[in-house]
Design a protein around this motif. Structure first.
Motif, PDB file in Angstrom:
ATOM      1  N   VAL A 145      45.189  52.257  57.813  1.00 24.92           N
ATOM      2  CA  VAL A 145      45.203  50.795  57.912  1.00 24.92           C
ATOM      3  C   VAL A 145      43.951  49.985  58.448  1.00 24.92           C
ATOM      4  N   ARG A 146      43.652  48.897  57.692  1.00 24.71           N
ATOM      5  CA  ARG A 146      42.536  48.077  57.949  1.00 24.71           C
ATOM      6  C   ARG A 146      42.612  47.372  59.307  1.00 24.71           C
ATOM      7  N   GLU A 147      41.253  47.491  60.004  1.00 20.34           N
ATOM      8  CA  GLU A 147      41.369  47.073  61.311  1.00 20.34           C
ATOM      9  C   GLU A 147      40.181  46.170  61.629  1.00 20.34           C
ATOM     10  N   VAL A 148      40.613  45.107  62.687  1.00 21.80           N
ATOM     11  CA  VAL A 148      39.411  44.152  62.880  1.00 21.80           C
ATOM     12  C   VAL A 148      39.347  44.608  64.596  1.00 21.80           C
ATOM     13  N   SER A 149      38.283  43.996  64.859  1.00 19.94           N
ATOM     14  CA  SER A 149      38.267  44.066  66.665  1.00 19.94           C
ATOM     15  C   SER A 149      39.260  43.268  67.346  1.00 19.94           C
ATOM     16  N   GLU A 150      39.562  43.655  68.438  1.00 22.32           N
ATOM     17  CA  GLU A 150      40.720  42.904  69.066  1.00 22.32           C
ATOM     18  C   GLU A 150      40.100  41.452  69.401  1.00 22.32           C
ATOM     19  N   CYS A 209      38.481  39.607  67.741  1.00 23.58           N
ATOM     20  CA  CYS A 209      38.688  38.507  66.814  1.00 23.58           C
ATOM     21  C   CYS A 209      40.069  37.795  66.808  1.00 23.58           C
ATOM     22  N   LEU A 210      40.969  38.603  66.985  1.00 25.78           N
ATOM     23  CA  LEU A 210      42.338  37.976  67.001  1.00 25.78           C
ATOM     24  C   LEU A 210      42.450  37.146  68.509  1.00 25.78           C
ATOM     25  N   LEU A 244      52.067  45.610  66.230  1.00 26.69           N
ATOM     26  CA  LEU A 244      51.436  44.468  66.633  1.00 26.69           C
ATOM     27  C   LEU A 244      50.537  44.807  67.934  1.00 26.69           C
TER      28      LEU A 244
END
Lengths: 182, 186
Positions: free
Chosen positions: A2-7, A9-10, A77
């Motif tokens: 699963v693609r992830e981004v840094s927390e 960012c969100l 989530l």
């Protein structure tokens, strides 16, 4: 994978959206700001429900859908389950998360007026401004839940509350009526 | 104490808290959609996205500096490299490349092939002129301003408009020397 981004960012995105709508677009119209933030969440929840329920069969009843939210959806989530689920068996469900990550890093105003009713968010005084800001953030999550359920044909009202500042959030879902699509 | 070596983008990304990119992508999309509904004009939405990016960038730089241990960049070339290799990687999980330097070394392009913001995104015909990823340009502008560089960030190529990659032009306008905040009273 699963693609992830840094927390962050969100987190930054959510903080900025709330700040933008509350302070720049609708500075004294908290209702309008809240509704917009909730609408953004609704859109997200709606799309997520399509993606996360693609491979599973239709839910048999509301309780199954809510349990899915508490376990799988919350896990996707927030990387944890909902800590506590209660129901009055008459259509209202209360989900309790003891460490809701979007509230977990917010600081509390030491002079917050704890005597005020938590539902009164339309006119924040200097005392409960922190609580007010937190409630604005919760509108986004309420929208996600409402959007998620509406795409499953479960129309409901979702409201959130902060019990023990700052990390406990209730989501109370009282379903209004079920839409059956053939 | 010996200076800590700067960490690579991959190392930082592996060690920080991460979230499902889908949630991020869909949230960003929902925000753009809501802005289009509320503001109606595409130019206004572009402006707001850039402003929001700026507000995010001025704070994100703190986290960047804290986690990456980069020392002060010697010149703008190094700055651009660090943004592309470390910055993009540690936040968005993708690496960008730098190119198209001008003769003075004050203007370059940051090229992004893989962009999590635009997964599943297609622009309808009614959104001609929208810079969907304009928040990114604001983030870079804001972050650099906090480290004393005034820049202008513009889109050269945009995949959502039919190009093959995302290309952001970053132009250094002015290096603002750090001001000592207190007046020396003699």
């Amino acid at each position: 994978m699963v693609r992830e981004v840094s927390e962050s960012c969100l987190d930054s995105l959510l903080t900025e959206v709330v700040s933008c709508y509350c302070n720049r677009f609708y500075p004294n119209k908290h209702d309008l700001a809240a509704r917009r933030i909730e609408a953004i969440g609704y859109q997200v929840g709606h799309q997520l429900s399509e993606r996360y329920t693609m491979e599973r069969p239709r839910f048999n009843d509301h309780l199954e859908a809510i349990k899915f939210i508490c376990k799988d959806f919350w896990l996707e989530l927030f990387k944890k389950h909902v800590d506590n689920l209660r129901t009055n068996h008459r259509g209202t469900f209360v989900l309790q998360d003891n460490k809701f990550c979007w509230l977990a890093r917010m600081s509390i105003d030491p002079f917050a007026d704890s005597g005020k009713s938590p539902e009164d968010i339309t006119s924040p005084t200097a005392g409960n401004k922190a609580t007010h800001a937190m409630k604005m953030h919760l509108y986004f999550s309420c929208g996600i839940l409402r959007g998620f359920l509406s795409n499953l044909g479960i129309l409901c009202a979702v409201s959130a509350d902060i019990l023990t500042l700052p990390t406990c959030a209730y989501f109370s879902l009282s379903h209004t009526y079920t839409e059956i699509t053939l | 104490m010996a200076p800590v070596a700067p960490r690579s983008g991959d190392a930082i990304f592996a060690n920080i808290e991460r979230v499902n990119a889908e949630l991020f992508t869909l949230t960003y999309g929902a925000i753009v959609r809501q802005l289009l509904t509320d503001l109606e004009e595409v130019e206004e939405v572009n402006k707001q996205l850039e402003q929001m990016g700026y507000n995010i960038g001025i704070r994100l730089i703190d986290e960047f500096l804290a986690k990456s241990n980069v020392s002060r960049c010697v010149d703008f070339r190094e700055t651009a490299d660090v943004i592309a290799k470390v910055g993009f990687k540690m936040f968005l999980g993708v690496t960008a490349s730098v190119g198209n330097w001008d003769a003075e070394g004050t203007c370059c392009s940051i090229i992004l092939e893989d962009n999590p913001l635009v997964d599943f995104v297609e622009l309808p015909d009614t959104c001609q002129g929208l810079y969907y990823c304009n928040m990114l340009s604001g983030v870079i502008r804001g972050a650099l301003e906090m480290v004393s560089m005034k820049t202008e960030v513009t889109w050269i190529r945009d995949v959502l408009r039919g190009d093959d990659v995302f290309e952001l032009q970053v132009k250094l306008l002015k290096q603002v020397p750090e001001e000592y905040p207190y007046k020396d009273d003699e």
